[in-house]
Every structure is written in structure tokens, then in C-alpha cells.
Scaffold this motif. Structure first.
Motif, PDB file in Angstrom:
ATOM      1  N   LEU A  73      49.018  75.255 128.107  1.00 20.81           N
ATOM      2  CA  LEU A  73      49.797  74.546 127.087  1.00 20.81           C
ATOM      3  C   LEU A  73      50.885  73.672 127.705  1.00 20.81           C
ATOM      4  CD1 LEU A  73      50.124  77.208 124.261  1.00 20.81           C
ATOM      5  CD2 LEU A  73      48.529  75.305 124.467  1.00 20.81           C
TER       6      LEU A  73
ATOM      7  N   LEU B 272      52.232  68.638 128.496  1.00 25.81           N
ATOM      8  CA  LEU B 272      53.631  68.217 128.432  1.00 25.81           C
ATOM      9  C   LEU B 272      54.082  67.641 129.777  1.00 25.81           C
ATOM     10  CD1 LEU B 272      55.065  71.263 126.447  1.00 25.81           C
ATOM     11  CD2 LEU B 272      53.942  69.209 125.591  1.00 25.81           C
TER      12      LEU B 272
ATOM     13  N   ILE C 284      58.889  78.658 129.058  1.00 24.87           N
ATOM     14  CA  ILE C 284      59.106  77.732 127.942  1.00 24.87           C
ATOM     15  C   ILE C 284      60.497  77.110 128.034  1.00 24.87           C
ATOM     16  CG2 ILE C 284      59.413  77.628 125.453  1.00 24.87           C
ATOM     17  CD1 ILE C 284      57.336  79.957 125.340  1.00 24.87           C
TER      18      ILE C 284
ATOM     19  N   VAL D 295      57.638  64.465 121.039  1.00 28.83           N
ATOM     20  CA  VAL D 295      56.374  65.213 121.038  1.00 28.83           C
ATOM     21  C   VAL D 295      56.322  66.165 122.235  1.00 28.83           C
ATOM     22  CG1 VAL D 295      53.882  64.949 121.353  1.00 28.83           C
ATOM     23  CG2 VAL D 295      55.098  63.487 119.754  1.00 28.83           C
ATOM     24  N   THR D 296      56.921  65.755 123.356  1.00 24.66           N
ATOM     25  CA  THR D 296      56.923  66.631 124.527  1.00 24.66           C
ATOM     26  C   THR D 296      57.759  67.880 124.280  1.00 24.66           C
ATOM     27  OG1 THR D 296      56.957  64.575 125.773  1.00 24.66           O
ATOM     28  CG2 THR D 296      57.202  66.590 127.033  1.00 24.66           C
TER      29      THR D 296
ATOM     30  N   ALA E 158      59.005  69.106 121.219  1.00 30.91           N
ATOM     31  CA  ALA E 158      58.873  69.844 119.958  1.00 30.91           C
ATOM     32  C   ALA E 158      58.033  71.125 120.072  1.00 30.91           C
ATOM     33  CB  ALA E 158      58.316  68.919 118.878  1.00 30.91           C
ATOM     34  N   PRO E 159      56.869  71.092 120.766  1.00 34.18           N
ATOM     35  CA  PRO E 159      56.104  72.347 120.818  1.00 34.18           C
ATOM     36  C   PRO E 159      56.884  73.477 121.484  1.00 34.18           C
ATOM     37  CG  PRO E 159      54.862  70.531 121.797  1.00 34.18           C
ATOM     38  CD  PRO E 159      56.207  70.015 121.489  1.00 34.18           C
ATOM     39  N   LEU E 160      57.693  73.120 122.460  1.00 37.88           N
ATOM     40  CA  LEU E 160      58.458  74.162 123.148  1.00 37.88           C
ATOM     41  C   LEU E 160      59.535  74.728 122.225  1.00 37.88           C
ATOM     42  CD1 LEU E 160      58.718  72.401 126.600  1.00 37.88           C
ATOM     43  CD2 LEU E 160      57.262  74.305 125.986  1.00 37.88           C
TER      44      LEU E 160
ATOM     45  N   LEU F  90      59.337  74.882 119.037  1.00 35.31           N
ATOM     46  CA  LEU F  90      58.621  75.737 118.083  1.00 35.31           C
ATOM     47  C   LEU F  90      58.412  77.125 118.679  1.00 35.31           C
ATOM     48  CD1 LEU F  90      56.979  75.697 115.356  1.00 35.31           C
ATOM     49  CD2 LEU F  90      54.976  75.400 116.802  1.00 35.31           C
ATOM     50  N   LEU F  91      57.990  77.149 119.940  1.00 30.37           N
ATOM     51  CA  LEU F  91      57.732  78.443 120.588  1.00 30.37           C
ATOM     52  C   LEU F  91      59.030  79.243 120.764  1.00 30.37           C
ATOM     53  CD1 LEU F  91      55.033  77.459 123.189  1.00 30.37           C
ATOM     54  CD2 LEU F  91      54.802  79.183 121.411  1.00 30.37           C
TER      55      LEU F  91
ATOM     56  N   TRP G 201      59.492  80.747 117.451  1.00 28.63           N
ATOM     57  CA  TRP G 201      58.374  81.617 117.071  1.00 28.63           C
ATOM     58  C   TRP G 201      58.493  82.962 117.806  1.00 28.63           C
ATOM     59  CZ3 TRP G 201      52.491  79.992 117.622  1.00 28.63           C
ATOM     60  CH2 TRP G 201      51.709  80.964 117.002  1.00 28.63           C
TER      61      TRP G 201
END
Lengths: 493, 509
Positions: free
Chosen positions: B99, B103, B344, B459-460, B462-464, B466-467, B470
Motif C-alpha cells: 500500500l 504513495l 504509516i 491523494v498521497t 489522505a490514505p495514510l 484514513l489509516l 481507522w
């Protein structure tokens, strides 16, 4: 007692969170921005008020948001104890929202959007603390309050602001990380859970845990919740007075410091419990420990000529009353302590509102400059006088109820009642000594030479009306203390 | 081979995961144009990530055996095999690696301007080898991929690095190589001390080697992994490498390569030499505490943002080794989770430093003071990642640190208490950095003209983000997959029966 599973406590908090988001998005239009603040405050108060009937009937609202590990969850509860703080904080937010509008605009302050956003976020944290159902949730929102109030304290972004804010955050995070975190984890290791007990007697620590360990844990919490202003970790509070007055008013008389004492007393009663505290003899030493703060802070307050500094030390002193009351471990003592959360909030916010109103109207900060000003600003100083009476504990204002309950509570003690009574007596005299002269000089003092107070009139109505309301409520809850006492009595039953 | 559950169907998913980036890397040579090459690398890494996701859903959390297994004879004369498989210890590391790689490609989009093809080649190559490390169950193959990660990393630092890139890359290479050589000796010693001779990692576990032999093997393994982690006092290569590496290199280094060290402890030291592990536990715990405090104090003194985060890694990795060696379920699962969390959060922080460096061309805190005014979106991300790094409740690191310290307090109140100042220091250096970057002082350098984050950068990150939340708020999906493997590992080490029952009886005097 019935448990009602409902998201209402969460909804109340979300009012503040969404309020903060909307405020931050509407920075370009001040009127819309401020109306979001007010709307959020009103909504939050409405949701909290809607829970009052059920809670008064003896029921408890609970809502689990996240279940993280066995015994570790993000869970909210609204019981009588939470309501004492939640009602007061949410109601005073409404007054403060109007007041800060007048203050910030009156002084043409910069970065008002950031200010209002952080203000709402701080309330989000404070109400989260009120509704926390376990130590973790409490700790989470306690830390949110610390972080979100930093920008408020540093608001002026000058040397003084930065150094005050640095002191503020260093004190609060060091104590939280260094004492609360290990204490919380050790309790988790000992009990496998962090949930508060359902009553104030049993606590959650299993029988058989070494008394020394329990005592160390207790001390960690007592000092670790440094927002409670107990000496020696009180120094952040006077430092934080560099903030704009609405911040001092709401946060340092109501939200932040009350988060501190609320957390302290919540943990004392619902984690350790009165039974365990009596068994280990923790009550009396705590009472004497905070008595030191009560007396010393009052003496320091006497020496301060800056009005806000005097109020700050008065806050330090008054907060310890709350802990003192609970530490007496007698029903009347606990009731007196807890009801002071409300009584002190209304009276102290009045005093800070007055200090801010005086500053906006005259740009004066020190008491010696205010001689004779009462005749020019009668409403403000009348409110100030009423609120000072409450601080002193004179009838019929709110503080009297506290003092009465505390005195009865002290007399109920089997030992040491004379010592505690002396502390209460001495502190009352000191309260009178540092508050009475302010009002007296304002109304009866001679104007400083060459000072005519020409062109000075009362501050804008959006400031004077909230401060008058707060003062009037201080009187009302002094004459009719039943509403708040209902909750307090439910806690001790 | 009862430890291996072979993969279903005809698709060897683990091999595919390794081959995808490898094939993608070599195909780069026939792809013209730098832009196409970037998109190609991005596509390959995203495809790899997509292919890896089913691993989580097909994973059986009830068994400690290695799943999705593959087994082929390679050099029969020496009993060398090609064996792959993952369990609850390696699953999340594999997923984190796949994942993170897209990135890493995204963050290099504008940062890398020279030799784009070669850069992307190195990224894809290192992805393939890192995945191999976490999947290998045979020592020969493991050693090959372990060493092979060094080469692309050496070039990433040495070619695209900062001013002292040659010094940093050689230091990195020599330190890690020195450790690896010791490991090679240990592997060969194990091979000859087992009958029949084998390189199979699961077969080498629980062999009941003599105490003195275990100690020697343990020390050799320990040095190799301690350098990789890096544990204090073997950490000196790390700040140099981080400061000189390009952003993607730092992210890979911090997020994945360091985890190979702690993964080594879990996969090799503990189960192969359990008696020696228990003997050395107290020393390692104190070494971890030293690392936590040293990393914290040193980070507090840094004026270079990248160095600050690099030293914070030393502290954070100290918490992880502490969690591993308290040898109880809470500590070990916390350590495993913290390995992911550190990947992360620290990865994200390096991305953040890269973003500001692209704009101001400096990583000095004083020169980047007060950018909050001009880049509100950026500082919001930075604030959340910094809070995560200081283990703010509600974020991922809090859960990890909480579990590690819960395990620590159950093991020894003294050691856990000594680690607490590390948590305070983390708050101190992170909030200090945050304060400087967002607010600065009364007089800040002029930053007018700074542009806030663009879509690619959001975008780079944001997923991190979120994690971060989460794992911070609902960590169960991540922890549940570990239970069986961690319980089995602890059983191998001390024959301890596990469960998450309160550890009251352990602690009560």
C-alpha cells in the motif's frame, strides 16, 4: 436505574464539532460565522436539556461509539454527575458566544475565524469529558481540550502570548503523558477495564491490590489532571491569562479548569470510590493538600493589582474547594464540592466578563486604575459585586450554598473537622479581603487624579447583557439551589 | 510440511506479488518518455496493491500456520527450497509494503527530475525484494532478498540523495552488510547443527539446541537485526541515511526497511533460539528504554525536520523492541501493530517534510517557521500526523503504545515507568516542530507565494490519514489477524498459554 442506549450525548458533542467546521468554512462573512457559533451553542444546550428529565428520573444514557480492545472503548454516558458540568458548560457557551462577538469586534482582533473555531472545538472536548464513560474517553477529550485551547492562549501571537502558551502546553501535556497515561495503563493491567463504576462507593479497583500501588495511582491522577489547578501544577493558569478575555472567561473559569476538577472528582469517586478512599485514608491528606492551594492562592491573589491575574489566582483557590469537598468523603462534603462546579462557573464567568467589559470600555487592566469607575459603569460593577459575594460565600448568592454544604460536610467528619473548618474560615476571610476592595473602590473610591472617565460608557450590549444574565443566575441558583442540588444528591445517593 | 497451508487454486499469489513489480521494473526499459515511465510505475504499484488486498480477506486468522504457501525444490543437493508463506506476523507487513509503494511513486512525481527511469526501476525492484523478505520461509532465499534490498536502497540514496549522499549511502551499506554477514554465519551454523540439514525456517524452530549454541546464534542474529531496527547504540547510520535520501527513499527506509529488523526478532530470534532470547531479555529491554530516551532527547535538539523525525524513529523503534521482548500477548501484539503504525505515521511525516522541501528548498525549522498561514491544508495534515506520532489518543500510535506499555507494566513496573519519559519527549519534540511550522515566532521568514497542497499531494497523504484514524478508533480488524500467530510464538518461546484475560494475577503482589 435504567440504561438508555441513545446517541444523544454524542449528538450534543457533534453540535460543537460541526459548529467548529461550519465556523471555519464561513470565515469570509463574520455575521454568518458568528451565527454558526451561536446556533451550535444553542443546539448543544437543547440536546443536553432534552436529557434532563430522564436523568432526573434516575436513568443513564449510554452510547458506545468504538470498541477498540477488550476493556478499552470510546463510550459516552450521561448521568447525574455529567449533567452538572454539561448543563453549565453548554449554557455558558451561549452567553460566551454573544459576549465574545462583542469583545472581539470591539477590539478589532485578528484571526477571529481561528478563534471561533478553536473555541467551539474546546467546547467539543469539554462536553466529551463530561460525557466520558471510561478513563480512556476522558483522557482523549481531556487532551483534545489541551490541544484546541493552545491557539486561543497564543491568540495575540506576541512574545507574551507565545511564552504563556508554551508554559500552558508544557504543563498540561507533561502531566497528562507523564502521570495520567501510566496510571491509566496500570489500571488497565490491574483490572482489564477502564470503565467507570456505576456509583461513587465501590470504585473499580479489585480488592487485594496493594494499597501502595493504589495510593500511587491516586496521586498520579490528582496531580496528573493539572487542569484542576492544584499547586504545584497551577502555574499554567496565570500564564494563560494572556489570552483574550472571553477565552479566560469561558475556558479558564469554566471549560478548561472545570474539565480538570471534573476529571479529578470523576476519577476519585468512580474509579477509586469512597469506600476504598476511606479504607486507605486518602481523604484527609487530600483535603489538607488542596487546603494549601486554597490558602496560598488566596494570599497570592491579594498581592495582584492586575484584575485578570487576581481572578486567575482566585480561580486556582476556588477550584480546590471542589476537590476539598469531595475529599471530605461525607455526603454533604461531596455535594458541596460538586455543586460548586456550577456555582463557581456562573460567578467566575461573570467576573471575567466584567473584566473584559471594563477593558473594552476603558482599556484598563489594573484594579488601582479603576477607582470610581463604578459610577461610570454601574451595571458592570454591580454584576461584579454580586459575583464577588458569591466567591466570598455570602448569602443569597450561589457560593453560599457551597460554603454551607462544605461546612456541614466538614462537621460530619469523624476527625480533623476543626482543621478543615479553620481552612474554610480563613479562606473566606481572604476571599473577602481580595474581592471586596475591588467593588468598594469602584463605587466609593476616589477617581485617580486628572482622570475624568470622559467619554467612557458601558461596554456594548452584547457584552453587558450576558454578564448581567450570568450575575442574575448566580443569585437565582443561590436562592433556589434545588435544580443543581437534585443532580448532586443523585450522585451521593 | 505441516506448518504450510498451500495456496488454493492454480495462482501462486505470493509469487505473483513478488514478480509483478519485478517484471514491471524490467519492462520500464522498453517504455519511452519520463511521464509514461512514472505512470507505468504508478500503475504497477497500484496493481500490486490491488492484488495483495485479497490476502487479508482470504486469510484464516484461526491458525498460526503459514498460509498461501508455495513449496518447490530448488537445490536438492543442499536441501535448499523455494518456500513462501505468510502468517499473522507477516500479513500486515506485506499489506503495508504494497500500500505504501504507490504513495512513494506519487511523492516522487516532481521531486525526481533526473534519471526517472532508473529511479522507478529501483523503487519497483525494492518493492519486490521487500515483499520477498516478509514471505520467505527458507533461509537461502531469505538471505538473498534480504541482501538484495540493500542495492536499490544504496542507489536511491547514492544517486538521488542530498549533498552528502555518497557518505550516507556507503555508511548505510556497510553497517547493514556487517550485520548481514553475522547473520549468514548464524544461518550456516544452524544448517549444520540440524539433522537432517535444512534451511527451512519453520523446521529450524524448536530444535532444542544447546544453551551455548543458542546464545551464539542469538547474538549473531541480534546484531544483524539491531543494526537494521536500529537499536541504540547501533543507530548512527540512520539519521545520515534519512537526511540524504530522497523523500521516497526515506519513506521506504522508515516504513519498511526498519521493520525488517523487528520482523527478524519475531521470526528468527525468538522461535529459533528461545532459551537465549529469555536469557537476554532484560538487557534488550533496558537497551530499548535507552533507545526510547536517547531518541527522544536527541529529536528534541534537532533543527532539521528530517533529522528530528529520524531520531524520533529511534525512540519509536525502542518502544517496538520493548513490546517484543516483554514476551506477553499485549506487548507483542502492540509491537506488531506499532510496526504498522510507525510505517504509516513516520512515512507520512517524511512525505510532509518532502512536500515542504520541494517548496522552500530547506528542511530547517527556523526557515520553515510560520508556513501555517500560507498552507492551511498542509499544516492540517502535518498536525494530524504529528499527533499520531506522539501517540495522541484516538490515533493509531496510541493503541500500539498503550498495548506495549500494558505489556510492559505487566512484565516490570520499573521498566515501563522508565519508558514513560519517552512518551513525554515525543509530545515535546512533535509539538515543538508543529508550533514552529504552523505558528513560528513573532518574526517569521517571508513565505508569500507558497502554494498549498495540490491534488496529487492530497491523494498521497489522505490514505495514510484514513489509516491513522481507522487503526486508532477500530483496531480490531488489524489485531485479530495476529492473535493465533502471536499466541503460537509465545508458546514457542516460553510455553505460555495466552489469552487477553486481565493480567491481574501476574502483577498482584
Amino acid at each position: 436505574m435504567e440504561v438508555i442506549v441513545s446517541s444523544k450525548p454524542l449528538v450534543a458533542m457533534l453540535c460543537a464539532l460541526f459548529g467548529a467546521i461550519l465556523v471555519s468554512l464561513s470565515g469570509k462573512n463574520p455575521n454568518i460565522r458568528e451565527s454558526w457559533s451561536v446556533a451550535a451553542a444553542v443546539c448543544m444546550f437543547g440536546v443536553i436539556a432534552s436529557m434532563v428529565p430522564e436523568v432526573m428520573a434516575g436513568n443513564v444514557y449510554k452510547y458506545q461509539l468504538f470498541d477498540m480492545l477488550p476493556g478499552l472503548s470510546l463510550t459516552f454516558r450521561a448521568d447525574a454527575f455529567s449533567m452538572i458540568f454539561a448543563i453549565v458548560a453548554s449554557f455558558l457557551w451561549i452567553l460566551a458566544a454573544f459576549y465574545s462577538m462583542g469583545y472581539m469586534r470591539g477590539l478589532l482582533e485578528h484571526a477571529q475565524t481561528r478563534f471561533n473555531t478553536c473555541f467551539a472545538l474546546s467546547l467539543f472536548g469539554a462536553i466529551g469529558v463530561a460525557f466520558a464513560d471510561n478513563i480512556f474517553t476522558l483522557y482523549l477529550f481531556y487532551e483534545i481540550v489541551s490541544i484546541c485551547t493552545y491557539p486561543l492562549v497564543a491568540h495575540h501571537q506576541d512574545e507574551e502570548g507565545y511564552s504563556g502558551a508554551r508554559k500552558y502546553i508544557v504543563y498540561l501535556t507533561t502531566t497528562a503523558k507523564g502521570l495520567l497515561l501510566p496510571a491509566m495503563i496500570l489500571i488497565y493491567v490491574l483490572t482489564g477495564s477502564l470503565d467507570f463504576a456505576d456509583n461513587i462507593h465501590t470504585g473499580i479497583i479489585p480488592v487485594g491490590v496493594n494499597g501502595v500501588v493504589v495510593t500511587i495511582l491516586y496521586i498520579c491522577f490528582l496531580i496528573g489532571f493539572a487542569k484542576n489547578g492544584v499547586m504545584p501544577v497551577h502555574n499554567w493558569l496565570p500564564g494563560a491569562m494572556v489570552a483574550p478575555t472571553p477565552v479566560s472567561a469561558l475556558l479558564h473559569a469554566v471549560a478548561v479548569v472545570k474539565v480538570g476538577v471534573f476529571s479529578t472528582t470523576r476519577v476519585m469517586l468512580y474509579v477509586f470510590g469512597t469506600d476504598q478512599m476511606s479504607a486507605l485514608g486518602l481523604g484527609v491528606p487530600t483535603a489538607y493538600f488542596v487546603s494549601f492551594t486554597i490558602i496560598t492562592a488566596s494570599i497570592i491573589a491579594l498581592t495582584k493589582d492586575n484584575l485578570k491575574a487576581r481572578l486567575a489566582y482566585s480561580t486556582v483557590s476556588q477550584l480546590s474547594y471542589i476537590i476539598l469537598g469531595v475529599a471530605l468523603l461525607t455526603p454533604n462534603g461531596i455535594e458541596g464540592g460538586l455543586v460548586h462546579i456550577a456555582n463557581h462557573a456562573f460567578s467566575k464567568i461573570t467576573l471575567f466578563f466584567c473584566a473584559g467589559a471594563i477593558y473594552v470600555a476603558t482599556r484598563k487592566k489594573t484594579i488601582s486604575e479603576m477607582s470610581g469607575l463604578g459610577r461610570t459603569m454601574p451595571f458592570t460593577f454591580a454584576a461584579f459585586g454580586i459575583a464577588s459575594l458569591s466567591m466570598i460565600g455570602a448569602p443569597p448568592v450561589a457560593g453560599f450554598v457551597t460554603k454551607w454544604k462544605l461546612l456541614v460536610g466538614a462537621m460530619e467528619m469523624e476527625t480533623h473537622s476543626i482543621g478543615i473548618l479553620l481552612v474554610l474560615l480563613a479562606s473566606t476571610l481572604l476571599n473577602a479581603a481580595y474581592f471586596a476592595p475591588v467593588t468598594y473602590r469602584a463605587f466609593f473610591g476616589k477617581r485617580p487624579e486628572g482622570e475624568t472617565y470622559e467619554g467612557i460608557k458601558e461596554a456594548p450590549l452584547s457584552m453587558v447583557i450576558p454578564l448581567m444574565i450570568a450575575a442574575i443566575i448566580s443569585v437565582i441558583i443561590g436562592i433556589y439551589p434545588d435544580f443543581m442540588m437534585t443532580f448532586v444528591n443523585m450522585v451521593t445517593q | 510440511m505441516d506448518f504450510l497451508i498451500l495456496h488454493d487454486g492454480w495462482l501462486p499469489i505470493l509469487s505473483i506479488l513478488m514478480i509483478l513489480p519485478l517484471a514491471g521494473a524490467f519492462l520500464l526499459f522498453v517504455i519511452p518518455g519520463e511521464n509514461f515511465q512514472k505512470y507505468w510505475a504508478l500503475g504497477v504499484t497500484i496493481l500490486t496493491a490491488a492484488v495483495s488486498l485479497p490476502l487479508y480477506y482470504s486469510f484464516d486468522p484461526t491458525t498460526h500456520n503459514y498460509q498461501f504457501g508455495e513449496h518447490h525444490s530448488w537445490i536438492p543437493a543442499l536441501n535448499v527450497n523455494y518456500t513462501l508463506g505468510i502468517d499473522g506476523i507477516s500479513l500486515l507487513l506485506v499489506l503495508m509494503t504494497t500500500l505504501l509503494m504507490p504513495l512513494c511513486v506519487l511523492c516522487s512525481w516532481r521531486y525526481i527530475t533526473t534519471k526517472v527511469r532508473a529511479f522507478m526501476f529501483c523503487l519497483l525492484l525494492i518493492e519486490s525484494t521487500m515483499l520477498g523478505v516478509f514471505m520467505a520461509l527458507d533461509f537461502v532465499f531469505f538471505y538473498i532478498v534480504w541482501e538484495a534490498t540493500l542495492i536499490p536502497m544504496f542507489f536511491l540514496i547514492g544517486v538521488w540523495g542530498g549533498e552528502r549522499k555518497i557518505y550516507a549511502s556507503i555508511k548505510f551499506f556497510l553497517y547493514t552488510l556487517a550485520g548481514s554477514v553475522l547473520m549468514l554465519v548464524a544461518i550456516i551454523a544452524l544448517y549444520f547443527n540440524t539433522d537432517p540439514h535444512t534451511f527451512s525456517i519453520p523446521l529450524l524452530m524448536g530444535q532444542g539446541y544447546s544453551s551455548i549454541f543458542q546464545k551464539w546464534v542469538f547474538v549473531a542474529f541480534f546484531l544483524a537485526f539491531a543494526i537494521k531496527v536500529p537499536m541504540f547504540p547501533f543507530h548512527t547510520w540512520l539519521p545520515a541515511a534519512h537526511v540524504q535520501a530522497p523523500t521516497a527513499g526515506s519513506v521506504i527506509l522508515a516504513s519498511v526497511l526498519l521493520k525488517m529488523g523487528t520482523y527478524g526478532f519475531l521470526r528468527f530470534c525468538l522461535p529459533i533460539t528461545p532459551a537465549a532470547s529469555v536469557t537476554f531479555t532484560p538487557y534488550i529491554l533496558w537497551l530499548s528504554v535507552a533507545g526510547i530516551l536517547y531518541g527522544g532527547f536527541t529529536a528534541l535538539a534537532q533543527s532539521d525536520m528530517k533529522k528530528l523525525i529520524a531520531y524520533s524513529s529511534v525512540g519509536h523503534m525502542g518502544f517496538i523492541t520493548l513490546g517484543i521482548f516483554v514476551l506477553n500477548p499485549n506487548g507483542m501484539e502492540g509491537a506488531l501493530l506499532q510496526m504498522i503504525n510507525h510505517g504509516i505515521t513516520t512515512g507520512a511525516l517524511f512525505l510532509c517534510v518532502g512536500i515542504i522541501y520541494e517548496r522552500t528548498h530547506t528542511r530547517e525549522l527556523a526557515l520553515n517557521a510560520g508556513v501555517g498561514m500560507y498552507m492551511p491544508v498542509y499544516v492540517t495534515f502535518l498536525a494530524f500526523f504529528s499527533l499520531s506520532s506522539l501517540a495522541f489518543p484516538g490515533t493509531n500510535s496510541f493503541i500500539g503504545e498503550f498495548m506495549i506499555l500494558a505489556g510492559g507494566f505487566a512484565k516490570s513496573k520499573l521498566i515501563a515507568t522508565c519508558a514513560i519519559p519517552g512518551a513525554i519527549l515525543a509530545a515535546a519534540y512533535m509539538l515543538r516542530m508543529l508550533q514552529k511550522v504552523i505558528w513560528g515566532g513573532t518574526e517569521n521568514p517571508i513565505h508569500t507565494g507558497l502554494s498549498d497542497l495540490n491534488t496529487r499531494e492530497i491523494v498521497t497523504l489522505a490514505p495514510l490519514l484514513l489509516l491513522v484514524f481507522w487503526i486508532g478508533l477500530a483496531p480490531k480488524p488489524f489485531i485479530n489477524v495476529m492473535h493465533a500467530s502471536v499466541a503460537h510464538l509465545l508458546e514457542q518461546v516460553i510455553g505460555m498459554q495466552t489469552g487477553i484475560a486481565p493480567m491481574a494475577n501476574v502483577l498482584l503482589p
